[in-house]
Motif scaffolding. Structure first.
Motif, short mmCIF file in Angstrom:
data_model
loop_
_atom_site.label_atom_id
_atom_site.label_comp_id
_atom_site.label_asym_id
_atom_site.label_seq_id
_atom_site.Cartn_x
_atom_site.Cartn_y
_atom_site.Cartn_z
N PHE A 216 0.85 -1.20 0.00
CA PHE A 216 0.00 0.00 0.00
C PHE A 216 0.87 1.24 0.00
CE2 PHE A 216 -2.92 3.22 1.42
CZ PHE A 216 -4.13 2.82 0.88
N ARG A 217 0.51 2.22 -0.83
CA ARG A 217 1.25 3.48 -0.90
C ARG A 217 0.29 4.67 -0.86
NH1 ARG A 217 4.39 0.15 -0.18
NH2 ARG A 217 6.31 -0.35 -1.29
N VAL A 218 0.64 5.66 -0.06
CA VAL A 218 -0.03 6.95 -0.09
C VAL A 218 0.77 7.79 -1.06
CG1 VAL A 218 -0.67 9.02 1.21
CG2 VAL A 218 -0.88 6.76 2.28
N MET A 219 0.16 8.19 -2.16
CA MET A 219 0.86 8.94 -3.20
C MET A 219 0.71 10.45 -3.03
SD MET A 219 -0.18 6.39 -6.29
CE MET A 219 0.69 7.33 -7.51
N SER A 220 -0.38 10.86 -2.40
CA SER A 220 -0.64 12.28 -2.12
C SER A 220 -1.75 12.32 -1.07
CB SER A 220 -1.08 13.02 -3.40
OG SER A 220 -2.43 12.73 -3.71
N PRO A 221 -2.12 13.48 -0.59
CA PRO A 221 -3.22 13.55 0.38
C PRO A 221 -4.56 13.06 -0.16
CG PRO A 221 -1.90 15.54 0.50
CD PRO A 221 -1.44 14.78 -0.71
N SER A 222 -4.66 12.88 -1.47
CA SER A 222 -5.93 12.43 -2.04
C SER A 222 -5.80 11.24 -2.99
CB SER A 222 -6.61 13.59 -2.79
OG SER A 222 -5.79 14.02 -3.86
N ARG A 223 -4.64 10.59 -3.01
CA ARG A 223 -4.43 9.48 -3.95
C ARG A 223 -3.62 8.37 -3.30
NH1 ARG A 223 -1.29 9.12 -9.61
NH2 ARG A 223 -2.79 7.78 -10.68
N VAL A 224 -4.11 7.14 -3.46
CA VAL A 224 -3.42 5.97 -2.93
C VAL A 224 -3.35 4.91 -4.01
CG1 VAL A 224 -4.15 6.44 -0.56
CG2 VAL A 224 -5.52 4.89 -1.99
N ALA A 225 -2.49 3.92 -3.80
CA ALA A 225 -2.39 2.78 -4.70
C ALA A 225 -2.00 1.56 -3.90
CB ALA A 225 -1.35 3.05 -5.79
N TYR A 226 -2.47 0.40 -4.35
CA TYR A 226 -1.96 -0.84 -3.77
C TYR A 226 -1.70 -1.86 -4.86
CZ TYR A 226 -6.35 -3.63 -3.71
OH TYR A 226 -7.47 -4.34 -4.04
N LEU A 227 -0.66 -2.63 -4.63
CA LEU A 227 -0.25 -3.70 -5.53
C LEU A 227 -1.13 -4.90 -5.24
CD1 LEU A 227 1.92 -4.58 -7.61
CD2 LEU A 227 3.19 -5.50 -5.67
N ASP A 228 -1.84 -5.38 -6.24
CA ASP A 228 -2.78 -6.48 -6.07
C ASP A 228 -2.14 -7.76 -6.60
OD1 ASP A 228 -5.45 -7.35 -5.32
OD2 ASP A 228 -5.75 -7.68 -7.47
N PHE B 217 -3.35 -2.90 15.52
CA PHE B 217 -3.28 -4.15 16.26
C PHE B 217 -2.19 -4.09 17.34
CE2 PHE B 217 -5.12 -5.56 12.17
CZ PHE B 217 -6.31 -6.07 12.66
N ASP B 218 -1.45 -2.98 17.34
CA ASP B 218 -0.48 -2.71 18.41
C ASP B 218 -0.56 -1.22 18.71
OD1 ASP B 218 0.80 -1.51 16.26
OD2 ASP B 218 2.66 -2.62 16.48
N GLY B 219 0.02 -0.80 19.81
CA GLY B 219 0.00 0.62 20.17
C GLY B 219 -1.39 1.12 20.51
N PRO B 220 -1.58 2.43 20.47
CA PRO B 220 -2.89 3.00 20.81
C PRO B 220 -3.98 2.53 19.85
CG PRO B 220 -1.20 4.71 20.70
CD PRO B 220 -0.59 3.46 20.17
N PRO B 221 -5.20 2.32 20.34
CA PRO B 221 -6.28 1.88 19.46
C PRO B 221 -6.63 2.94 18.42
CG PRO B 221 -7.16 2.44 21.61
CD PRO B 221 -5.66 2.55 21.71
N ASN B 222 -6.94 2.48 17.23
CA ASN B 222 -7.32 3.39 16.15
C ASN B 222 -7.83 2.58 14.98
OD1 ASN B 222 -7.65 5.82 14.75
ND2 ASN B 222 -5.57 5.79 13.95
N ILE B 223 -8.82 3.09 14.29
CA ILE B 223 -9.29 2.56 13.01
C ILE B 223 -9.31 3.73 12.05
CG2 ILE B 223 -11.22 1.55 11.74
CD1 ILE B 223 -12.03 0.16 14.36
N LEU B 224 -8.82 3.50 10.84
CA LEU B 224 -8.80 4.55 9.83
C LEU B 224 -9.41 3.98 8.55
CD1 LEU B 224 -6.16 7.12 9.05
CD2 LEU B 224 -6.83 5.63 7.20
N ARG B 225 -10.36 4.72 8.00
CA ARG B 225 -10.98 4.33 6.73
C ARG B 225 -10.73 5.41 5.68
NH1 ARG B 225 -14.66 2.96 10.70
NH2 ARG B 225 -15.16 0.74 10.80
N LEU B 226 -10.45 4.95 4.47
CA LEU B 226 -10.29 5.84 3.32
C LEU B 226 -11.42 5.51 2.35
CD1 LEU B 226 -6.47 5.31 2.62
CD2 LEU B 226 -7.53 7.12 3.99
N TYR B 227 -12.21 6.51 2.01
CA TYR B 227 -13.32 6.34 1.07
C TYR B 227 -12.93 6.99 -0.25
CZ TYR B 227 -15.92 5.42 5.37
OH TYR B 227 -16.34 4.91 6.57
N GLY B 228 -13.12 6.24 -1.34
CA GLY B 228 -12.70 6.81 -2.61
C GLY B 228 -13.34 6.17 -3.83
N ILE B 229 -12.86 6.63 -4.95
CA ILE B 229 -13.23 6.10 -6.26
C ILE B 229 -11.95 5.54 -6.87
CG2 ILE B 229 -14.10 6.67 -8.56
CD1 ILE B 229 -16.22 6.85 -6.35
N GLY B 230 -12.01 4.26 -7.23
CA GLY B 230 -10.80 3.59 -7.69
C GLY B 230 -10.92 3.04 -9.09
#
Length: 186
Positions: free
Chosen positions: A45-57, A82-95
């Motif tokens: 998984f890569r964050v390419m910019s504040p509004s663009r991501v990509a993952y190798l499938d 799954f370690d450290g402080p609890p947190n869940i992060l979701r990214l909603y987008g068009i892919g």
């Protein structure tokens, strides 16, 4: 209570980069189709910019995400602490799906170490980010990556992988075409 942002902030990116696993969710437009939720691992998984991501499938038994993106583009990514402080992060987008013969492949594939089982790259434009508490997510200790996908791909070889993708990855569970349904030779 969840907090929302319109883009990936530096703290979000740091959290994402720390995680060893993420989840991808997509669904067809029809209420009769199946919702897909897939776990993903490895360094894909890569964050390419504040509004663009990509993952190798990586080649797998299905290709639901590609089919859903081709039909409607909607995708959600979820990361859990799954370690450290609890947190869940979701990214909603068009892919969308990027295949090896697409013009962007060279630029995008350079972001990853490409295993033999590489199938495609999923790129998404993110329009909403949500964080939530994650208080009930258990703690787990990361002990390493599995090597099963690499061994499976090596056993199949490049030709065997291509034949497998043609047989198993061209349509979704609901019969929707995937990006692999439209090869260059057709």
């Amino acid at each position: 209570m969840g907090k929302f942002s319109d883009s990936i902030q530096p703290a979000h990116q740091a959290f994402i980069e720390h995680q060893k696993m993420f989840f991808v969710a997509s669904a067809p437009l029809s209420g009769e189709g199946h919702v897909n939720l897939s776990p993903k691992g490895m360094d894909t998984f890569r964050v390419m910019s504040p509004s663009r991501v990509a993952y190798l499938d990586i080649t797998g038994s299905g290709n639901e995400t590609s089919a859903h993106l081709l039909e409607n583009g909607r995708v959600t990514f979820m990361f859990c602490a799954f370690d450290g402080p609890p947190n869940i992060l979701r990214l909603y987008g068009i892919g969308r799906t990027v295949l090896p013969h697409d013009a962007e492949w060279g630029e995008l594939s350079a972001l990853f170490a490409l295993p033999l089982a590489t199938r495609q790259i999923i790129v998404a434009e993110i329009h909403k980010v949500q964080t939530s508490c994650g208080f009930s997510v258990p703690l787990y200790e990361y002990t390493g990556e599995r090597d099963h996908a690499d061994k499976w791909a090596e056993k199949k070889g490049a030709d065997g992988l291509e034949a497998y993708r043609k047989e198993k990855n061209r349509v979704s569970l609901d019969g929707l075409p995937t990006a692999l349904s439209f090869p260059l030779d057709q």
